[in-house]
Enzyme design. Structure first.
Site, short mmCIF file in Angstrom:
data_model
loop_
_atom_site.label_atom_id
_atom_site.label_comp_id
_atom_site.label_asym_id
_atom_site.label_seq_id
_atom_site.Cartn_x
_atom_site.Cartn_y
_atom_site.Cartn_z
N HIS A 5 -7.08 -1.90 6.34
CA HIS A 5 -6.16 -0.87 6.79
C HIS A 5 -6.75 0.50 6.46
CE1 HIS A 5 -2.41 0.55 8.24
NE2 HIS A 5 -1.88 0.88 7.08
N ASP A 58 6.11 4.51 4.66
CA ASP A 58 7.11 3.57 5.18
C ASP A 58 7.17 2.28 4.37
OD1 ASP A 58 4.52 3.20 6.25
OD2 ASP A 58 5.28 1.96 7.89
N HIS A 106 0.85 -1.19 0.00
CA HIS A 106 0.00 0.00 0.00
C HIS A 106 0.89 1.23 0.00
CE1 HIS A 106 1.02 -0.48 4.22
NE2 HIS A 106 0.39 0.63 4.57
ZN LIG Z 1 0.10 1.53 6.58
#
Ligand SMILES: [Zn+2]
Length: 263
Positions: free
Chosen positions: A100, A24, A20
Site C-alpha cells: 500500500h 479512514d 495502517h
Molecule cells: Zn489506506
C-alpha cells in the site's frame, strides 16, 4: 458510532488491530476510546498498530487535557514482516504484510484445533471425574494395570471445525500473501475500484473487485467478502458482479451484516 448503532457491546472489546495510519482506518478510534471511558471501563485495552498511533492518541489526550479511566497497552509491529501479534489457548493472530502507499498489514485469525466434546448421553453412572477430564483431552482411559477402561471415541463427539479469517485492507495485488492465507474459511479483501479504473487502483495501491476475487481463487479460500469501496460507486452491485465472475462465493461486506465462515 457504528458499533453502538449495531448494539455491539463495546465493553467487551479488549484488543483492537489497526492496519495502517490512513485516517479512514483509525480516526474513529478517539471517539471509541472516550465512549469506553464514559462507560467507566477499567480493564486494560490492547491496541496493535504501527509506530505512531501511540503518539497520535497521547497528543490528543494531552491537548484536550483528558485522561482515560483505563490503561491502553500499545503493541507496535513491523508491517513488512509476518509476526504473531496475539496467542491464547483458542487462537493466534498474525500480521499479513500488504502492499500500500503506507506500510500496512492485514491480520490472520486462526482458531487452534478444538478438543473433542464429551457425549453426555454416553457417560455411565459412576464414571470418575478425573476419567471424564481425561476423555476431554482426547485420551483413552486405562486402569492402574494399563487395561483399557474407556475408548475415547465411544464417549466423545468430533471436535468442531477450527475456523480461519483474514482481514486484508488496504492493498494492491499481493502475490506473496497467497501462501499465508491458503485454504482459509473467510477472506475480507478490499475492492476499492472496478477493473475499468485499474490505473487508479495501481496508482493508489488499492485493488479492483476482480483482483480481490482472483486472490480468493488463487489462495483457495472458501468465501470472499469485499469492501472499502470508493465513494464514486453509488451502486455496489457491479463490483459484486465483477468479483463473482471470477469467484462465485463472494459477498459485499456491508456494515451491520453477519456472515458464517466458509458458507
Ligand atoms: Zn489506506
Amino acid at each position: 458510532m457504528q458499533l453502538i448503532r449495531y448494539q455491539l457491546p463495546i465493553h467487551k472489546i479488549d484488543h483492537i488491530f489497526i492496519s495502517h495510519l490512513h485516517g479512514d482506518h483509525y480516526l474513529g478510534l478517539m471517539g471509541l476510546l472516550f465512549s469506553m471511558h464514559l462507560q467507566r471501563r477499567t480493564n486494560d485495552l490492547h491496541l496493535y498498530s504501527q509506530k505512531g498511533l501511540d503518539e497520535i492518541i497521547l497528543l490528543q489526550l494531552k491537548y484536550s487535557k483528558s485522561s482515560l479511566n483505563f490503561t491502553i497497552i500499545f503493541h507496535t509491529f513491523d508491517a513488512s514482516l509476518i509476526q504473531v501479534l496475539y496467542e491464547d489457548e483458542a487462537l493466534t493472530i498474525d500480521t499479513i504484510p500488504l502492499i500500500h502507499k503506507l506500510e500496512c498489514a492485514g491480520f490472520l485469525f486462526r482458531e487452534k484445533p478444538k478438543p473433542r466434546k464429551i457425549n453426555k448421553e454416553k457417560l455411565k453412572e459412576g464414571m470418575l471425574l478425573q476419567h471424564i477430564a481425561l476423555l476431554k483431552t482426547g485420551a483413552d482411559v486405562h486402569d492402574e494395570k494399563g487395561n483399557l477402561l474407556y475408548l475415547n471415541s465411544d464417549y466423545t463427539l468430533p471436535a468442531q471445525t477450527s475456523l480461519s479469517y483474514a482481514f486484508c485492507s488496504d492493498t494492491a495485488w499481493n502475490e506473496k500473501m497467497i501462501e499465508q492465507i491458503r485454504g482459509i474459511n473467510l477472506l475480507y479483501h478490499e475492492a476499492t475500484f472496478m477493473e475499468e479504473e485499474k490505473d487508479k487502483a495501481q496508482e493508489t495501491r488499492h485493488s479492483t473487485a476482480a483482483e480481490a476475487a482472483e486472490m480468493a481463487l488463487r489462495s483457495r479460500v472458501q468465501k470472499l467478502l469485499i469492501g472499502h469501496f470508493s465513494a464514486r460507486y453509488r451502486e455496489l452491485e457491479p463490483l459484486l458482479l465483477e468479483a463473482r465472475e471470477v469467484f462465485a462465493n463472494t459477498e459485499l461486506a456491508i456494515e451491520g451484516s453477519t456472515f458464517e465462515g466458509g458458507t
